[in-house]
Every structure is written in C-alpha cells, then in structure tokens.
Write an enzyme that holds these catalytic residues in place. Structure first.
Site, PDB file in Angstrom:
ATOM      1  CB  CYS A 297     -82.717 -62.642 -70.795  1.00 15.78           C
ATOM      2  SG  CYS A 297     -82.798 -64.305 -71.013  1.00 15.78           S
TER       3      CYS A 297
ATOM      4  CG  HIS B  77     -87.212 -68.134 -71.902  1.00 18.46           C
ATOM      5  ND1 HIS B  77     -85.758 -68.128 -72.785  1.00 18.46           N
ATOM      6  CD2 HIS B  77     -86.854 -67.235 -71.308  1.00 18.46           C
ATOM      7  CE1 HIS B  77     -84.943 -67.254 -72.281  1.00 18.46           C
ATOM      8  NE2 HIS B  77     -85.558 -66.395 -71.519  1.00 18.46           N
TER       9      HIS B  77
ATOM     10  CG  HIS C  43     -88.778 -62.742 -70.691  1.00 14.03           C
ATOM     11  ND1 HIS C  43     -88.035 -61.592 -71.096  1.00 14.03           N
ATOM     12  CD2 HIS C  43     -87.882 -63.689 -70.715  1.00 14.03           C
ATOM     13  CE1 HIS C  43     -86.532 -62.086 -71.072  1.00 14.03           C
ATOM     14  NE2 HIS C  43     -86.607 -63.309 -70.835  1.00 14.03           N
ATOM     15  CD  GLU C  44     -88.796 -66.396 -67.583  1.00 14.63           C
ATOM     16  OE1 GLU C  44     -88.338 -67.482 -67.886  1.00 14.63           O
ATOM     17  OE2 GLU C  44     -88.286 -65.396 -67.593  1.00 14.63           O
TER      18      GLU C  44
HETATM   19 ZN    ZN Z   1     -85.085 -64.759 -70.300  1.00 17.50          ZN
END
Ligand code: ZN
Length: 149
Positions: free
Chosen positions: A91, A137, A133-134
């Site tokens: 990341c 976030h 993953h995004e």
């Molecule tokens: Zn990330």
C-alpha cells in the site's frame, strides 16, 4: 492537475469511512486527475481518495504493464463475490510492508465512471484484489487490518 502528498499510516484519516459522490462534476474529475497523477508519480497500481486526504468515494487503478489503462471508479460497490485467493499486497500509505491477504477471487463491481456513466463488470485475480483493497480504503479499512494473526 497536480501530484498530492500521500497520507501515511498511522494517520487516523485512513480509518474514516468516505462519503458517496452525489454528482460526478468537474470537481470530481479534478480529484480523479490528482489521484491518477499521484498514483503514477508513486509507481502505484491503485490509489483511493482518502490516501490524498479527500473523503469522497473515488478510486483510480492501473494494473497494466504499459501503465496506460486508467480505470476510474466513483462510488464503487462489490455486488457479488466468488471463491477465495491469497495475494501479497502492499500500500502506498504503508511503505515497506508486504503481507499476504485473503480475499474473494472473482467479484462483480458496480460503479460510475469519470463522466458519471454507470459501470458494471467482473474482475478476477490481481484486479479483483486491488479493487477490494481500494474499496476497503473508502471504508476506512487497511490491508494490514485483514492479515490474520
Ligand atoms: Zn492501499
């Protein structure tokens, strides 16, 4: 259009949920440009708005070798998930950390593009993991939170 400073772990800003975009206007497109420029400048394959200190639900991705296939997702949502896969993830907000994370293998994603037009597509493998993953976030979740102890 400009490169923005990255927000780094353990900033509490990375743990906040982001807010849905109501209208994809010029202001959102300016954010998309900033995200894309910052992602490419940092040799990343994806970047979410919270990582540059913006709390709108916008992410950019480019998992191509040639670095010329920008994918913009506004208000992305995972509609369905199938199977499981493990990938080593990193990341831009957590430099130097690489961990194996278990996620769904195949997903179906709903979003808007940078013009506000609806998107619906399937993803698998690397792209699937990166999208998950995004979106994490945007929900204030970091990949290190998903590593099993
Ligand atoms: Zn990330």
């Amino acid at each position: 259009m400009s490169t923005k400073p990255l927000v780094y772990y353990p900033s509490p800003n990375l743990n906040q949920a982001s807010v849905a975009v109501v209208q994809v206007d010029g202001d959102v497109r300016a954010l998309v440009k900033d995200l894309a420029e910052t992602m490419y400048a940092n040799s990343g394959i994806a970047l979410s708005a919270p990582q540059i200190g913006d709390r709108r639900r916008v992410v950019v991705l480019d998992v191509s070798e040639s670095r010329n296939s920008l994918l913009v997702l506004v208000n992305p949502e995972i509609v369905t998930r199938f199977g499981q896969q493990q990938m080593h993830e990193s990341c831009l907000s957590i430099p130097g950390v690489y961990e194996e994370v278990q996620r769904a293998d195949r997903i179906e994603v709903q979003a808007s593009d940078r013009r506000g037009a609806p998107l619906y597509f399937k993803a698998s493998g690397l792209l699937s993991s990166v999208i998950q993953h995004e979106i994490d976030h945007l929900d204030g979740i970091l990949f290190v939170d998903r590593v099993e102890a």
